[in-house]
Design an enzyme around this catalytic site. Structure first.
Site, PDB file in Angstrom:
ATOM      1  N   ASP A   1       2.141  -5.876   7.538  1.00  0.00           N
ATOM      2  CA  ASP A   1       0.957  -5.025   7.568  1.00  0.00           C
ATOM      3  C   ASP A   1      -0.254  -5.942   7.385  1.00  0.00           C
ATOM      4  O   ASP A   1      -0.405  -6.580   6.340  1.00  0.00           O
ATOM      5  CB  ASP A   1       1.034  -3.975   6.446  1.00  0.00           C
ATOM      6  CG  ASP A   1      -0.052  -2.908   6.583  1.00  0.00           C
ATOM      7  OD1 ASP A   1      -1.147  -3.249   7.076  1.00  0.00           O
ATOM      8  OD2 ASP A   1       0.190  -1.759   6.173  1.00  0.00           O
TER       9      ASP A   1
ATOM     10  N   PHE B   1       0.856  -1.188   0.000  1.00  0.00           N
ATOM     11  CA  PHE B   1       0.000   0.000   0.000  1.00  0.00           C
ATOM     12  C   PHE B   1       0.900   1.248   0.000  1.00  0.00           C
ATOM     13  O   PHE B   1       1.937   1.249   0.654  1.00  0.00           O
ATOM     14  CB  PHE B   1      -0.859  -0.062   1.267  1.00  0.00           C
ATOM     15  CG  PHE B   1      -1.954   0.941   1.349  1.00  0.00           C
ATOM     16  CD1 PHE B   1      -3.160   0.731   0.691  1.00  0.00           C
ATOM     17  CD2 PHE B   1      -1.810   2.093   2.100  1.00  0.00           C
ATOM     18  CE1 PHE B   1      -4.199   1.647   0.786  1.00  0.00           C
ATOM     19  CE2 PHE B   1      -2.839   3.020   2.202  1.00  0.00           C
ATOM     20  CZ  PHE B   1      -4.037   2.804   1.543  1.00  0.00           C
TER      21      PHE B   1
ATOM     22  N   TYR C   1     -10.531  -0.255  10.851  1.00  0.00           N
ATOM     23  CA  TYR C   1     -11.739   0.283  10.199  1.00  0.00           C
ATOM     24  C   TYR C   1     -12.136  -0.469   8.934  1.00  0.00           C
ATOM     25  O   TYR C   1     -13.087  -0.104   8.275  1.00  0.00           O
ATOM     26  CB  TYR C   1     -11.590   1.781   9.891  1.00  0.00           C
ATOM     27  CG  TYR C   1     -10.386   2.184   9.063  1.00  0.00           C
ATOM     28  CD1 TYR C   1     -10.381   2.026   7.678  1.00  0.00           C
ATOM     29  CD2 TYR C   1      -9.272   2.748   9.663  1.00  0.00           C
ATOM     30  CE1 TYR C   1      -9.288   2.397   6.928  1.00  0.00           C
ATOM     31  CE2 TYR C   1      -8.169   3.128   8.921  1.00  0.00           C
ATOM     32  CZ  TYR C   1      -8.186   2.951   7.557  1.00  0.00           C
ATOM     33  OH  TYR C   1      -7.091   3.329   6.822  1.00  0.00           O
ATOM     34  N   LYS C   2     -11.402  -1.526   8.578  1.00  0.00           N
ATOM     35  CA  LYS C   2     -11.753  -2.302   7.390  1.00  0.00           C
ATOM     36  C   LYS C   2     -12.639  -3.478   7.834  1.00  0.00           C
ATOM     37  O   LYS C   2     -13.772  -3.244   8.221  1.00  0.00           O
ATOM     38  CB  LYS C   2     -10.479  -2.713   6.667  1.00  0.00           C
ATOM     39  CG  LYS C   2      -9.795  -1.463   6.075  1.00  0.00           C
ATOM     40  CD  LYS C   2      -8.435  -1.692   5.478  1.00  0.00           C
ATOM     41  CE  LYS C   2      -7.927  -0.382   4.871  1.00  0.00           C
ATOM     42  NZ  LYS C   2      -6.486  -0.398   4.632  1.00  0.00           N
TER      43      LYS C   2
ATOM     44  N   ARG D   1     -12.579  -3.253  -7.230  1.00  0.00           N
ATOM     45  CA  ARG D   1     -12.353  -4.194  -6.119  1.00  0.00           C
ATOM     46  C   ARG D   1     -13.674  -4.450  -5.400  1.00  0.00           C
ATOM     47  O   ARG D   1     -14.417  -3.510  -5.114  1.00  0.00           O
ATOM     48  CB  ARG D   1     -11.354  -3.633  -5.103  1.00  0.00           C
ATOM     49  CG  ARG D   1      -9.937  -3.499  -5.621  1.00  0.00           C
ATOM     50  CD  ARG D   1      -8.993  -3.147  -4.472  1.00  0.00           C
ATOM     51  NE  ARG D   1      -9.471  -2.012  -3.682  1.00  0.00           N
ATOM     52  CZ  ARG D   1      -9.021  -1.691  -2.473  1.00  0.00           C
ATOM     53  NH1 ARG D   1      -8.089  -2.418  -1.897  1.00  0.00           N
ATOM     54  NH2 ARG D   1      -9.506  -0.639  -1.835  1.00  0.00           N
TER      55      ARG D   1
HETATM   56  C1  PLP Z   1      -5.790   0.763   4.606  1.00  0.00           C
HETATM   57  C2  PLP Z   1      -4.338   0.503   4.728  1.00  0.00           C
HETATM   58  C3  PLP Z   1      -3.497   1.381   5.425  1.00  0.00           C
HETATM   59  C4  PLP Z   1      -4.066   2.660   5.966  1.00  0.00           C
HETATM   60  O1  PLP Z   1      -3.231   3.382   6.794  1.00  0.00           O
HETATM   61  P1  PLP Z   1      -3.821   4.556   7.707  1.00  0.00           P
HETATM   62  O2  PLP Z   1      -2.627   5.205   8.253  1.00  0.00           O
HETATM   63  O3  PLP Z   1      -4.681   3.892   8.755  1.00  0.00           O
HETATM   64  O4  PLP Z   1      -4.633   5.451   6.844  1.00  0.00           O
HETATM   65  C5  PLP Z   1      -2.158   1.041   5.549  1.00  0.00           C
HETATM   66  N1  PLP Z   1      -1.668  -0.094   5.010  1.00  0.00           N
HETATM   67  C6  PLP Z   1      -2.455  -0.953   4.317  1.00  0.00           C
HETATM   68  C7  PLP Z   1      -1.872  -2.212   3.737  1.00  0.00           C
HETATM   69  C8  PLP Z   1      -3.798  -0.674   4.145  1.00  0.00           C
HETATM   70  O5  PLP Z   1      -4.572  -1.520   3.468  1.00  0.00           O
END
Ligand code: PLP
Length: 404
Positions: free
Chosen positions: A200, A121, A225-226, A379
């Site tokens: 992650d 990401f 939050y996912k 997605r």
């Molecule tokens: C959604 C997501 C994030 C989001 O990071 P935030 O700092 O909480 O906005 C980070 N890494 C991955 C792999 C994600 O899917």
């Protein structure tokens, strides 16, 4: 609605969990970006604001709030099979990554290589590269590329880990393709070479089984939050295995990470345990809001969630082969169930138009809410806690119709 999906929904052992969210008019297939709100969260927020804050004011810190971060961390620990004192909840995923990467690079000054892939990401790269530019300019990043941008190059990664590797840093489930690495295998190779691992888990937590103990994971972060339905911008979690905790520093040294924050000592003396990762005052409203989502996931149980998730994604992919492949769609997720997380990605040359029609349908159709990543990727998040097979069937039908 076809007969077969009605039957699959009747046989779904998690079907009653929808009552904790309530029915929707649209088909929501975006739980991998922002999970739905458990109805209980409304009550929790009402209680925290009207009772704990409005009435209790400062006394609520002592009676309730100071204990809350650890209570939430304990729920996350149960989900990933960590001990309660190995998880800290607070700040965002990006900030949690900063703390762990910085600490890891600082621990092994003689090892100057970081191994990553090209499926991660964006924030994960930004945070890493920022740290290197600012504080570790002698370090080099070795990127192991995916041949098809769907599957991780696991064998390439394994053979790249060497005695000069400081850190192996990956997403367990890739946010675009949903490809899932074998954490145990990569951790074992890193351990054999004396390198640290940082995972992650943002697209894994609450969707696929994660066992940080059995897989010998050193460090991990993840979103709440996912799939965990904790609310927009919910605090994120961080895991550090116990043996590493007093070796790693948290580079953001704030008063909540002090050994005795309420002694108001001007000199910083870090907490030796997981509490060192606290920085400032915890955000009690958002922290309280993540409780109901975690409770529901724990109640459903990750093995039942995984079973349903794979059943849903296999159904989706089966329908794709029968009905969508001939209409210009291509599958950008692994066919192999063992290598797949809980969303399915499709590419199409007209993905932008399709997305607009899915999300803004005419009066005769329900909206299908998915995610569009320009230029051509759609997605579909399949959240086993609240999505049904009939919803997937509806989505497939719309994808088929729109692409005519
Ligand atoms: C959604 C997501 C994030 C989001 O990071 P935030 O700092 O909480 O906005 C980070 N890494 C991955 C792999 C994600 O899917």
């Amino acid at each position: 609605m076809s007969e077969s999906t009605t039957l699959l929904d009747q046989e779904d052992e998690l079907k009653s969990f929808i009552t904790h969210f309530g029915k929707m008019d649209s088909v929501y297939l975006n739980g991998n970006s922002l999970g739905r709100m458990p109805l209980k969260t409304l009550e929790v927020i009402q209680e925290v604001t009207a009772n704990e804050w409005q009435n209790g004011l400062i006394s609520s810190w002592y009676s309730k709030w100071l204990k809350r971060p650890a209570a939430i961390a304990a729920k996350v620990a149960a989900l990933i099979n960590a001990d309660e004192d190995e998880v800290f909840v607070g700040d965002s995923t990006s900030i949690q990554l900063y703390k762990l990467i910085f600490g890891a690079l600082q621990l092994y000054p003689d090892r100057n290589e970081i191994i990553i892939d090209d499926l991660n990401f964006p924030t994960d790269y930004y945070i890493l590269n920022g740290i290197i530019q600012q504080s570790f300019q002698q370090h080099t990043v070795h990127t192991i590329n995916s041949a098809d941008k769907i599957h991780g190059n696991e064998s390439g990664l394994l053979s790249a880990i060497s005695g000069t590797t400081a850190l192996v840093y990956l997403s367990h489930v890739a946010y675009k393709s949903a490809y899932m690495y074998d954490m145990t295998r990569i951790n074992a190779q890193a351990e054999a070479m004396g390198a640290l691992t940082l995972w992650d888990l943002s697209h894994s937590a609450g969707a696929v089984p994660v066992d940080v103990k059995a897989s010998h994971t050193n460090m991990a972060v993840g979103c709440l939050y996912k799939y965990l339905n904790g609310g927009p911008g919910a605090p994120a979690f961080l895991y550090v295995k116990k043996e590493l905790q007093d070796q790693l520093l948290n580079p953001i040294m704030g008063w909540f990470g002090h050994k005795a924050p309420f002694a108001f000592d001007p000199a910083f003396d870090p907490n030796p345990g997981i509490q060192k990762y606290a920085v400032g005052t915890p955000g009690i409203l958002s922290l309280s809001a993540v409780g109901p989502g975690l409770d529901l996931i724990l109640e459903a149980g990750i093995s039942r969630l995984r079973k349903k998730s794979l059943h849903m994604s296999s159904y989706f992919i089966g329908q794709y082969h029968q009905r969508l492949q001939s209409k210009g769609y291509s599958l950008i997720s692994p066919e192999d169930v063992e290598k797949r997380g809980s969303h399915v990605s499709l590419a199409h040359d007209k993905a932008d138009v399709i997305y607009h029609q899915l999300t803004h349908p005419d009066a005769d159709h329900k909206a299908v809410i998915c995610d569009f990543r320009p230029p051509n990727l759609l997605r579909f998040g399949l959240a086993p806690l609240y999505n049904s097979f009939s919803e997937i069937e509806y989505c497939i039908r719309r994808l088929e119709e729109i692409a005519l």
